[in-house]
Design an enzyme around this catalytic site. Structure first.
Site, PDB file in Angstrom:
ATOM      1  N   MET A 165      62.574  56.186  49.197  1.00 49.33           N
ATOM      2  CA  MET A 165      61.803  56.789  50.285  1.00 49.33           C
ATOM      3  C   MET A 165      62.089  56.052  51.600  1.00 49.33           C
ATOM      4  O   MET A 165      61.298  56.117  52.544  1.00 49.33           O
ATOM      5  CB  MET A 165      60.313  56.759  49.963  1.00 49.33           C
ATOM      6  CG  MET A 165      59.994  57.599  48.717  1.00 49.33           C
ATOM      7  SD  MET A 165      58.329  58.234  48.673  1.00 49.33           S
ATOM      8  CE  MET A 165      57.398  56.732  48.623  1.00 49.33           C
ATOM      9  N   GLY A 195      65.336  45.084  47.427  1.00 50.65           N
ATOM     10  CA  GLY A 195      65.082  45.735  46.131  1.00 50.65           C
ATOM     11  C   GLY A 195      65.884  47.025  46.023  1.00 50.65           C
ATOM     12  O   GLY A 195      66.605  47.249  45.041  1.00 50.65           O
ATOM     13  N   HIS A 196      65.781  47.861  47.054  1.00 54.57           N
ATOM     14  CA  HIS A 196      66.552  49.115  47.054  1.00 54.57           C
ATOM     15  C   HIS A 196      68.051  48.823  46.991  1.00 54.57           C
ATOM     16  O   HIS A 196      68.795  49.466  46.245  1.00 54.57           O
ATOM     17  CB  HIS A 196      66.303  49.891  48.351  1.00 54.57           C
ATOM     18  CG  HIS A 196      64.892  50.358  48.555  1.00 54.57           C
ATOM     19  ND1 HIS A 196      64.105  49.897  49.584  1.00 54.57           N
ATOM     20  CD2 HIS A 196      64.131  51.253  47.875  1.00 54.57           C
ATOM     21  CE1 HIS A 196      62.930  50.490  49.541  1.00 54.57           C
ATOM     22  NE2 HIS A 196      62.901  51.314  48.507  1.00 54.57           N
ATOM     23  N   GLY A 213      63.438  51.157  39.840  1.00 53.66           N
ATOM     24  CA  GLY A 213      62.991  49.774  39.781  1.00 53.66           C
ATOM     25  C   GLY A 213      61.817  49.587  38.830  1.00 53.66           C
ATOM     26  O   GLY A 213      60.957  50.469  38.706  1.00 53.66           O
ATOM     27  N   ASP A 273      57.996  50.116  39.816  1.00 53.05           N
ATOM     28  CA  ASP A 273      57.274  51.359  39.533  1.00 53.05           C
ATOM     29  C   ASP A 273      57.475  51.694  38.061  1.00 53.05           C
ATOM     30  O   ASP A 273      58.135  52.680  37.716  1.00 53.05           O
ATOM     31  CB  ASP A 273      57.797  52.468  40.449  1.00 53.05           C
ATOM     32  CG  ASP A 273      57.594  52.116  41.909  1.00 53.05           C
ATOM     33  OD1 ASP A 273      56.478  52.279  42.403  1.00 53.05           O
ATOM     34  OD2 ASP A 273      58.550  51.625  42.555  1.00 53.05           O
ATOM     35  N   MET A 296      58.963  42.893  46.701  1.00 47.73           N
ATOM     36  CA  MET A 296      59.383  43.591  47.917  1.00 47.73           C
ATOM     37  C   MET A 296      58.937  45.042  47.838  1.00 47.73           C
ATOM     38  O   MET A 296      59.012  45.678  46.787  1.00 47.73           O
ATOM     39  CB  MET A 296      60.901  43.525  48.073  1.00 47.73           C
ATOM     40  CG  MET A 296      61.355  42.163  48.484  1.00 47.73           C
ATOM     41  SD  MET A 296      63.074  42.192  49.026  1.00 47.73           S
ATOM     42  CE  MET A 296      63.302  40.455  49.287  1.00 47.73           C
ATOM     43  N   ARG A 353      56.016  49.116  51.839  1.00 54.62           N
ATOM     44  CA  ARG A 353      54.650  49.036  52.369  1.00 54.62           C
ATOM     45  C   ARG A 353      54.330  47.652  52.943  1.00 54.62           C
ATOM     46  O   ARG A 353      53.407  47.536  53.745  1.00 54.62           O
ATOM     47  CB  ARG A 353      53.638  49.382  51.282  1.00 54.62           C
ATOM     48  CG  ARG A 353      53.713  50.839  50.850  1.00 54.62           C
ATOM     49  CD  ARG A 353      52.889  51.065  49.605  1.00 54.62           C
ATOM     50  NE  ARG A 353      53.162  52.374  49.027  1.00 54.62           N
ATOM     51  CZ  ARG A 353      52.502  53.474  49.323  1.00 54.62           C
ATOM     52  NH1 ARG A 353      51.517  53.429  50.177  1.00 54.62           N
ATOM     53  NH2 ARG A 353      52.816  54.628  48.766  1.00 54.62           N
TER      54      ARG A 353
HETATM   55  P1  AMP Z   1      60.632  53.634  46.946  1.00 62.09           P
HETATM   56  O1  AMP Z   1      61.485  53.762  48.170  1.00 62.09           O
HETATM   57  O2  AMP Z   1      59.500  52.690  47.104  1.00 62.09           O
HETATM   58  O3  AMP Z   1      60.256  54.963  46.357  1.00 62.09           O
HETATM   59  O4  AMP Z   1      61.569  52.940  45.867  1.00 62.09           O
HETATM   60  C1  AMP Z   1      62.808  53.488  45.508  1.00 62.09           C
HETATM   61  C2  AMP Z   1      63.291  52.805  44.255  1.00 62.09           C
HETATM   62  O5  AMP Z   1      63.427  51.408  44.497  1.00 62.09           O
HETATM   63  C3  AMP Z   1      62.296  52.946  43.093  1.00 62.09           C
HETATM   64  O6  AMP Z   1      63.013  53.152  41.900  1.00 62.09           O
HETATM   65  C4  AMP Z   1      61.582  51.630  43.099  1.00 62.09           C
HETATM   66  O7  AMP Z   1      61.068  51.267  41.848  1.00 62.09           O
HETATM   67  C5  AMP Z   1      62.693  50.694  43.522  1.00 62.09           C
HETATM   68  N1  AMP Z   1      62.131  49.469  44.101  1.00 62.09           N
HETATM   69  C6  AMP Z   1      61.133  49.381  45.013  1.00 62.09           C
HETATM   70  N2  AMP Z   1      60.830  48.094  45.263  1.00 62.09           N
HETATM   71  C7  AMP Z   1      61.641  47.348  44.473  1.00 62.09           C
HETATM   72  C8  AMP Z   1      61.826  45.937  44.269  1.00 62.09           C
HETATM   73  N3  AMP Z   1      61.072  45.035  44.914  1.00 62.09           N
HETATM   74  N4  AMP Z   1      62.767  45.535  43.393  1.00 62.09           N
HETATM   75  C9  AMP Z   1      63.523  46.450  42.720  1.00 62.09           C
HETATM   76  N5  AMP Z   1      63.415  47.788  42.880  1.00 62.09           N
HETATM   77  C10 AMP Z   1      62.493  48.233  43.739  1.00 62.09           C
END
Ligand code: AMP
Length: 283
Positions: free
Chosen positions: A31, A37-38, A148, A151, A185, A188
């Site tokens: 998103m 992390g991403h 990740g 979630d 990480m 938010r």
């Molecule tokens: P999001 O943009 O928050 O929807 O996250 C996109 C992807 O990155 C999802 O699969 C999350 O689980 C993963 N993700 C978010 N934060 C982390 C993190 N700190 N370490 C590893 N993966 C992450």
């Protein structure tokens, strides 16, 4: 060279070409408001597959709270730069109108997963997650997709889609990347002051506390009480849940025993920002 694609039809054309060349595709849905992390997911995909597709899309369908959607951080220009510098092959950045021009009639329900942890606290969230992930699976036709552990329940939901619809997609669960403080990480975190970010590190500290107590034979009820007390003592931090569950099914464990694989899962709100985190352990 990276390609930035904004329309569904351009993406379909590009994927058609990639598929015709018999090339493997790794998908990384995000998103945006990207962090390490991403980027770790993108790197894993690049290591494993010929072509990596990352999506940047703040999916309105998965927000049960309108205010949360409105204040979700958006840093598109720097996200695109980061993905280009990583050598991500295709960067898909659609608008909501592009994705949901036709409102989906399908509703997804994930059974008991709807009534526990995130499902219980975010009604309709997993329907939104399921819809967008199915759309991206359909559009990108990936060989593998990366998610990740942060979630964790989302991963179980997506594993359920792959199982129940017999999708030929390899799912990869990636470890949680953390700040030095231990704070997971998260996009938010950008919404938190430095002081609140420090405070938020208590979530991970409480998970570690519970982990250590469980590993040294602590009883579930006592461990939970200690972890919840630890968080309760931090002013300005509102705990939503702290649970010890089976790491696979995510069902609550009434007792914990040697050999159990457990997920310790927490959600808390700090300065109006909702954060989640978890640790997986084996007793
Ligand atoms: P999001 O943009 O928050 O929807 O996250 C996109 C992807 O990155 C999802 O699969 C999350 O689980 C993963 N993700 C978010 N934060 C982390 C993190 N700190 N370490 C590893 N993966 C992450």
């Amino acid at each position: 060279m990276s390609q930035i694609i904004r329309s569904v039809s351009d993406l379909k054309n590009e994927i058609y070409k990639v598929k015709a060349a018999n090339t493997s595709i790794g998908l990384v849905p995000t998103m945006g408001a990207l962090h390490q992390g991403h980027l770790s997911l993108v790197q894993m995909s690049k290591n494993q597959y010929d072509v990596t597709v990352a999506t940047i899309f703040v999916n309105p369908a998965q927000f049960n709270n309108k205010e949360d959607l409105l204040k979700y951080p958006k840093t598109e220009a720097s996200d695109i730069k980061m993905l280009i510098s990583m050598g991500c092959d295709i960067i898909f950045v659609p608008t909501a109108a592009e994705i949901y021009g036709e409102e989906p009639l399908v509703k997804l329900n994930f059974g008991y997963l709807e009534n526990i942890l995130e499902g219980k606290h975010r009604q309709g969230h997993f329907n939104g997650v399921g819809l967008i992930v199915m759309k991206f699976f359909g559009l990108v036709q990936p060989t593998g997709a990366y998610f990740g552990q942060k979630d964790l329940q989302q991963f179980r939901v997506i594993s359920t889609l792959v199982r129940d619809f017999d999708l030929s997609i390899n799912l990869h669960l990636a470890p949680i990347i953390r700040e030095v403080s231990g704070l997971a990480m998260s996009s938010r975190n950008l919404k938190l002051s430095k002081t609140d970010q420090k405070k938020a590190a208590a979530i991970y500290a409480s998970l570690e506390l519970a982990k250590n107590q469980l590993l040294s034979g602590g009883k579930k009820e006592v461990v939970l009480k200690n972890a919840i007390n630890h968080l309760g003592s931090k002013s300005g931090l509102k705990l939503e849940y702290f649970e010890i569950v089976d790491a696979e099914t995510l069902k609550e464990k009434t007792t914990v025993n040697e050999g159990d694989r457990l997920a310790l899962c927490a959600a808390a709100i700090i300065a109006g920002v909702r954060l989640i985190d978890n640790i997986i352990i084996e007793l």
